[in-house]
Design an enzyme around this catalytic site. Structure first.
Site, short mmCIF file in Angstrom:
data_model
loop_
_atom_site.label_atom_id
_atom_site.label_comp_id
_atom_site.label_asym_id
_atom_site.label_seq_id
_atom_site.Cartn_x
_atom_site.Cartn_y
_atom_site.Cartn_z
N GLU A 25 44.42 42.27 47.70
CA GLU A 25 44.74 43.82 48.25
C GLU A 25 44.89 44.05 49.72
O GLU A 25 43.85 43.55 50.45
CB GLU A 25 43.77 44.91 47.77
CG GLU A 25 44.45 46.13 47.88
CD GLU A 25 43.78 47.40 47.32
OE1 GLU A 25 42.57 47.24 46.95
OE2 GLU A 25 43.90 48.57 47.67
N ARG A 58 30.64 35.86 42.87
CA ARG A 58 31.35 36.03 44.00
C ARG A 58 30.40 35.38 44.88
O ARG A 58 28.96 35.17 44.85
CB ARG A 58 31.78 37.36 44.37
CG ARG A 58 30.61 38.43 44.46
CD ARG A 58 30.94 39.65 44.56
NE ARG A 58 31.61 40.25 45.56
CZ ARG A 58 32.85 40.84 45.74
NH1 ARG A 58 33.55 40.89 44.66
NH2 ARG A 58 33.31 41.01 47.01
N LYS A 69 34.98 44.61 52.19
CA LYS A 69 35.89 45.18 53.18
C LYS A 69 35.60 46.58 53.51
O LYS A 69 35.80 46.91 54.76
CB LYS A 69 37.47 45.02 52.50
CG LYS A 69 37.70 43.60 52.56
CD LYS A 69 39.34 43.60 51.99
CE LYS A 69 39.52 43.65 50.61
NZ LYS A 69 40.76 43.25 50.04
P1 ATP Z 1 35.81 43.26 48.75
O1 ATP Z 1 34.96 43.82 47.38
O2 ATP Z 1 35.14 42.62 49.67
O3 ATP Z 1 36.32 44.52 49.37
P2 ATP Z 1 37.95 42.91 47.00
O4 ATP Z 1 37.59 41.91 45.81
O5 ATP Z 1 38.32 44.12 46.81
O6 ATP Z 1 37.02 42.58 47.99
P3 ATP Z 1 40.43 41.56 47.01
O7 ATP Z 1 41.60 41.63 47.91
O8 ATP Z 1 40.69 42.48 45.82
O9 ATP Z 1 39.38 41.99 47.72
O10 ATP Z 1 40.13 40.13 46.67
C1 ATP Z 1 41.24 39.17 46.51
C2 ATP Z 1 40.44 38.15 45.71
O11 ATP Z 1 39.60 37.61 46.31
C3 ATP Z 1 39.88 38.46 44.07
O12 ATP Z 1 40.36 37.90 43.14
C4 ATP Z 1 38.69 38.87 44.23
O13 ATP Z 1 37.99 38.33 43.27
C5 ATP Z 1 38.36 37.61 45.52
N1 ATP Z 1 37.11 37.86 46.15
C6 ATP Z 1 36.74 38.99 46.91
N2 ATP Z 1 35.52 38.55 47.32
C7 ATP Z 1 34.97 37.74 46.96
C8 ATP Z 1 33.76 36.95 47.17
N3 ATP Z 1 32.86 37.49 47.96
N4 ATP Z 1 33.49 35.67 46.64
C9 ATP Z 1 34.54 35.20 45.89
N5 ATP Z 1 35.79 35.83 45.68
C10 ATP Z 1 36.10 36.72 46.08
MG MG Z 2 39.76 44.21 44.94
#
Ligand code: ATP
Ligand code: MG
Length: 568
Positions: free
Chosen positions: A42, A271, A281
């Site tokens: 995102e 994760r 984020k």
């Molecule tokens: P955050 O929780 O840090 O704000 P998010 O999951 O909202 O991150 P996205 O931009 O939606 O961030 O993530 C894009 C992809 O990266 C998704 O498929 C998510 O599952 C993966 N992802 C995000 N954080 C991690 C992590 N710590 N380890 C592995 N994969 C991750």
């Molecule tokens: Mg997300």
């Protein structure tokens, strides 16, 4: 397929439950033998090291299964309030820098808004979705809890015609923001709360960075994501464990929407969490907005851009991601594992150089005031092809304040009054006198050198000095700003408890020193990497460094000094 070659240098992937599952699919001839994955960020912030894990997995699978494989980069841009093109651009830059290439396969969920809208009308027509007028608080109240079933919304039994009319009016902007939502009609008593008539669309008058003001209703992530996967014929939708509960709704949508070109399935992995940092984020955004760091690419940030600016290499991050592997267990990875990967890589590639971070002057009184010689230093003892360079020596040099003790403690083997030490690649010196400033601080050390101790020869009639220290010629040295970065937080899990994570910020996470470095570094180009002998690995800051006045960021210390500190 147009994946770059530079990522193929990564060591072959170890087997894991996802790779086993894909191998099984291929063996069964599913998806015509295709493996199509996606990385779906995102665009509401910069990518962090956790995202690197997902990038390496998804793009890695495409490389491993070529040629019948590809990985899409898709921006899940369904929440215009938080999203921005700055983030879109940084994400593309970071994925490329990590060594991956989506080729033609760049997508945006917002490109599917029209299709997603049609699918919603289709579900309404099938009696599988309805417009609900409950307020957000009421929706929550009706939802029930983990132990209590929910209650049906009073608007649940609206006719298909009424729902269609209302949904079209939602789109046409006839209702106030937040006044209605479109929901899937599933089961308010479902044991999985996410299946209790989840929201699909909300009314929100917000400017979208791509679709502008064309829409005043936006699809929810849980609705848009599975359908976007299916529209792109994704075969394996891999995400993190917190989406496991959302899987039934994912499958419900794929099963109930007609006309989807693909039929993806979702699987989850743990994760990445790293100690001594935060990874959400939202929290990273706070660090940036409240100026606790200098932007998203501050070298203390766990962002890809922060690591890049700190001097990490794409290879080291890819190696790290393959080292930690994939599991279903939630865990915390030790920062030291990441640092080990970067040291390992830099040891092979970083040129050696001499830099004195906290200089004190040494006058070698018997050397000759006008004499200058050039001494040969290897550029990298680990790499026989790296060659040598000449480093000037004269009668005034700088050594590091840490390498001198006026009253040496037990076990200190470097310079002290009356003691002898070896200068790296040169000769031994003995400290004759400590000259002080009026305030008692050290002005300079007066030493003598012994010509017969060159080339590692031991002094005659005296014990062999135990210490070898680095130095730079005072008359030739170049001034440099050196930024010593350390962990951003003082505790292992800054966001584990109820307290605000900011109270655990490490106030000593950045120390800036005015260093003296060897003259060859005057022309150190932005982005060059060095091992300052005995000190650590350093990276020429790509933004602030200028020729003649270099700025170096400490990438990592030579050894894991933090482990010792934490153990104390
Ligand atoms: P955050 O929780 O840090 O704000 P998010 O999951 O909202 O991150 P996205 O931009 O939606 O961030 O993530 C894009 C992809 O990266 C998704 O498929 C998510 O599952 C993966 N992802 C995000 N954080 C991690 C992590 N710590 N380890 C592995 N994969 C991750
Ligand atoms: Mg997300």
């Amino acid at each position: 397929m147009s994946q770059t070659d530079n990522a193929t240098a990564t060591s072959p992937a170890k087997s894991d439950f996802i790779r086993d599952m894909i191998a099984e699919d291929l063996q069964q001839g599913r998806n015509d033998g295709w493996v199509v994955t996606r990385f779906p960020p995102e665009p509401n912030g910069y990518l962090h090291i956790g995202h690197a894990k997902s990038i390496c997995l998804n793009f890695g699978l495409a490389l491993e299964n070529a040629p019948k494989a590809r990985c899409h980069l898709r921006f899940d841009d369904t929440n215009p309030i938080k999203e921005d093109t700055e983030y879109v651009e940084s994400i593309m830059e970071d994925v490329k820098w990590l060594g991956f290439d989506w080729g033609q396969h760049l997508f945006y969920a917002s490109d599917y808004f029209e299709k997603l809208y049609e699918f919603a009308e289709q579900l309404i027509t099938k009696g599988l979705a309805y417009v609900c007028d409950l307020s957000p608080d009421q929706v929550r109240e009706y939802r029930g809890t983990l132990t209590e079933p929910g209650k049906n919304s009073p608007w649940r039994d609206r006719s298909v015609e009424e729902n269609l009319e209302l949904f079209r009016k939602m789109r046409a902007g006839e209702f106030a923001d937040g006044s209605r939502i479109l929901r899937a009609k599933i089961d308010m008593a479902h044991p999985n709360i996410t299946m209790r008539d989840p929201a699909m669309y909300r009314i929100m008058r917000a400017h979208h960075h791509r679709t502008g003001d064309a829409w005043c209703i936006y699809p929810m992530y849980d609705y848009a994501h599975p359908l976007s996967d299916a529209l792109e014929s994704i075969t394996h939708s891999l995400c993190t464990l917190e989406f496991e509960d959302h899987r039934p709704f994912y499958e419900w949508l794929i099963a109930n929407v007609n006309g989807l070109p693909g039929s993806p399935y979702q699987r989850e992995f743990a994760r990445l969490n790293l100690n001594y940092t935060v990874m959400s984020k939202r929290k990273l955004l706070r660090l940036v907005k409240e100026n606790h760091v200098n932007g998203w690419d501050d070298p203390r940030m766990p962002t890809i851009s922060g690591f890049r600016r700190r001097g990490y290499t794409p290879e080291s991050i890819r190696h790290f991601c393959s080292t930690i592997g994939l599991t279903k267990f939630k865990g915390v990875t030790d920062y030291a594992v990441l640092e080990h990967c970067i040291r390992d890589d830099l040891n092979k590639r970083a040129l050696r150089a001499s830099a004195v971070l906290r200089p004190i002057k040494v006058v070698i009184e018997n050397y000759g005031a006008d004499r200058v010689e050039e001494l040969e230093f290897p550029n990298n003892p680990e790499d026989p092809n790296a060659g040598v360079r000449m480093v000037p020596m004269c009668n005034e040099i700088y050594i590091d304040a840490d390498d001198f003790m006026e009253e040496p403690v037990d076990g200190f083997h470097r310079l002290a009054p009356g003691r002898e030490v070896r200068l790296k690649m040169a000769f031994c010196i003995i400290c004759k006198e400590v000259v002080k400033n009026a305030d008692g601080s050290i002005k300079e050390l007066i030493c003598t050198y012994d010509e017969s101790t060159r080339h590692g020869k031991k002094p005659e009639g005296r014990p062999k000095p135990k210490g070898i220290i680095h130095w730079v010629s005072a008359r030739h040295a170049v001034d440099a700003e050196v930024r010593l970065y350390d962990r951003l937080f003082t505790v292992e899990s800054p966001d584990a408890g109820d307290e605000d994570f900011l109270q655990f910020l490490n106030s000593a996470s950045l120390e800036i020193v005015a260093a003296k470095v060897e003259p060859s570094l005057a022309i150190a180009g932005a982005g060059a990497r060095y091992q300052f002998e005995r000190v650590g690995y350093f990276y020429v800051d790509p933004k602030d460094s200028v020729l003649g006045r270099p700025v170096f960021n400490r990438t990592v210390t030579l050894k894991d000094s933090w482990a010792k500190v934490a153990a104390k």
